[in-house]
Design an enzyme around this catalytic site. Sequence first.
Site, PDB file in Angstrom:
ATOM      1  N   LYS A  47     -56.612  -4.639  -0.538  1.00 35.10           N
ATOM      2  CA  LYS A  47     -55.543  -5.191  -1.072  1.00 35.10           C
ATOM      3  C   LYS A  47     -55.610  -6.676  -0.469  1.00 35.10           C
ATOM      4  CE  LYS A  47     -52.672  -2.873   2.183  1.00 35.10           C
ATOM      5  NZ  LYS A  47     -51.609  -1.809   2.457  1.00 35.10           N
ATOM      6  N   ARG A 145     -40.084   3.628   1.903  1.00 38.07           N
ATOM      7  CA  ARG A 145     -40.533   2.503   1.254  1.00 38.07           C
ATOM      8  C   ARG A 145     -40.877   3.037  -0.089  1.00 38.07           C
ATOM      9  NH1 ARG A 145     -45.528  -0.865   3.676  1.00 38.07           N
ATOM     10  NH2 ARG A 145     -46.494   0.766   2.769  1.00 38.07           N
ATOM     11  N   TYR A 265     -46.791 -32.905  18.188  1.00 33.11           N
ATOM     12  CA  TYR A 265     -45.257 -32.957  17.916  1.00 33.11           C
ATOM     13  C   TYR A 265     -44.453 -32.483  18.707  1.00 33.11           C
ATOM     14  CZ  TYR A 265     -46.711 -33.964  12.864  1.00 33.11           C
ATOM     15  OH  TYR A 265     -47.162 -34.520  11.735  1.00 33.11           O
ATOM     16  N   MET A 318     -50.314 -29.292  10.992  1.00 36.11           N
ATOM     17  CA  MET A 318     -50.917 -28.677   9.568  1.00 36.11           C
ATOM     18  C   MET A 318     -52.105 -28.787   9.286  1.00 36.11           C
ATOM     19  SD  MET A 318     -49.654 -30.052   5.639  1.00 36.11           S
ATOM     20  CE  MET A 318     -47.965 -30.113   6.057  1.00 36.11           C
TER      21      MET A 318
HETATM   22  C1  LIG Z   1     -52.218  -1.195   3.525  1.00 34.64           C
HETATM   23  C2  LIG Z   1     -52.379   0.571   3.345  1.00 34.64           C
HETATM   24  C3  LIG Z   1     -53.359   1.208   4.108  1.00 34.64           C
HETATM   25  C4  LIG Z   1     -54.226   0.463   5.061  1.00 34.64           C
HETATM   26  O1  LIG Z   1     -53.573   0.489   6.396  1.00 34.64           O
HETATM   27  P1  LIG Z   1     -54.380  -0.053   7.528  1.00 34.64           P
HETATM   28  O2  LIG Z   1     -53.365  -0.121   8.385  1.00 34.64           O
HETATM   29  O3  LIG Z   1     -54.725  -1.434   7.219  1.00 34.64           O
HETATM   30  O4  LIG Z   1     -55.779   0.556   7.665  1.00 34.64           O
HETATM   31  C5  LIG Z   1     -53.304   2.521   3.755  1.00 34.64           C
HETATM   32  N1  LIG Z   1     -52.446   3.131   2.812  1.00 34.64           N
HETATM   33  C6  LIG Z   1     -51.319   2.458   2.368  1.00 34.64           C
HETATM   34  C7  LIG Z   1     -50.435   3.116   1.443  1.00 34.64           C
HETATM   35  C8  LIG Z   1     -51.276   1.096   2.560  1.00 34.64           C
HETATM   36  O5  LIG Z   1     -50.352   0.362   1.851  1.00 34.64           O
END
Ligand SMILES: *Cc1c(COP(=O)(O)O)cnc(C)c1O
Length: 375
Positions: A47, A145, A265, A318
């Site tokens: 992802k 969640r 800054y 930036m």
């Molecule tokens: C992002 C995610 C993972 C991977 O988790 P990591 O901690 O990056 O290994 C696995 N399962 C679900 C449901 C996730 O949302």
Amino acid sequence: MTRDPAASGPAPSEAGGVLTIDLGALVANWRLLAARAPGAECAAVVKADAYGTGIEAAVPALARAGCRTFFVAHIAEGRRARAAAPQADIYVLNGLPPGSGPAFAAERLRPVLGSAEEIAEWAAFTRAEGLDLKAALHVDTGMNRLGLAVADAVAMGERGLEGCPVGLVMTHLVSAEEPDNPLNARQIAAFAAVREAFPSLPGSLANSSGAFLGEAARHDLIRPGYALYGGNPQPGRPNPMRPVIGLEGRIVQVRWVEAGDTVGYNAQWTAQGRRRVAVTSVGYADGFPRAASSADDRAGADAIVGGARCPFAGRVSMDLIAIDVTDAPPGVGRGDPVSLLNPAITVDDVAARAGASGYEILTSLGRRYARRYLD
Ligand SMILES: *Cc1c(COP(=O)(O)O)cnc(C)c1O
């Protein structure tokens, strides 16, 4: 060494920073995680553009190494993963948006179903289309969640799926990176009960850190993300993963400042003596965290310049970072490389200095970099 044809970045000679992504290390990390889970399948979570490394490069490399199952968050990511891995099973973690069945079917993407509504919609859609494309069932064992509540899942059981094609039951750990957290044992026990209610479905529990929690967390398929990209799945302990990301900026200008002069800054950093400062062409617009700034009362991140480890001087701006290179070799100057991420200064190290999460740093890796992929 290849340049990703899909990468839209500038030529390395014109870029402010060059991001190197070591696909060999990525594959080695996948193999290491697979070896930690004997008897289970090792999937890859890709992802957020494979945690910033690029789906178009990461997915084919992992598929060539034998990875058959990928997880993305969105349909659009799934489409890109599909183009990169025509044969793989690709699950979409964020579920089935209303009316999105045809988009899943077109790319043979598998929704991760987490509610009765989603289950009903996928059942109706696949029945109407005569489609046998198996979804995953997400059960919430503590995150609160996504996913069905444990009690609802157990009450539903396999018969309750009512013809909805499902090929995997999964849950997600809340605090897997804290091996002593009692939540792990609670979730492991809850998931065991869920598995009993779905006796014919393979199960998946472990993310990266979960793969280090022992056999009870293993089940049939592990879903690592962060550790694939070099992140430490066991914070506070030596990192068994190989670094995947390297980042190099370029010195734009070197200047001397006198004792009492401030840099950057809001004048947050004051030279304690005569110091040499190299201004480097990477900043927070490249995804480098502004929270890694240094100030008189606070150390920021470091960089490696001419082989010497050198501290940041003042705020990350930036497009630029000032670095105190007084202790670097005297010859360093305009055009020379500044290494911001490397085996000695990892994503986890920068995250610690920035009070940030390494996940956030990886997934913020900028679009302005020239990207270089090592095979
Ligand atoms: C992002 C995610 C993972 C991977 O988790 P990591 O901690 O990056 O290994 C696995 N399962 C679900 C449901 C996730 O949302």
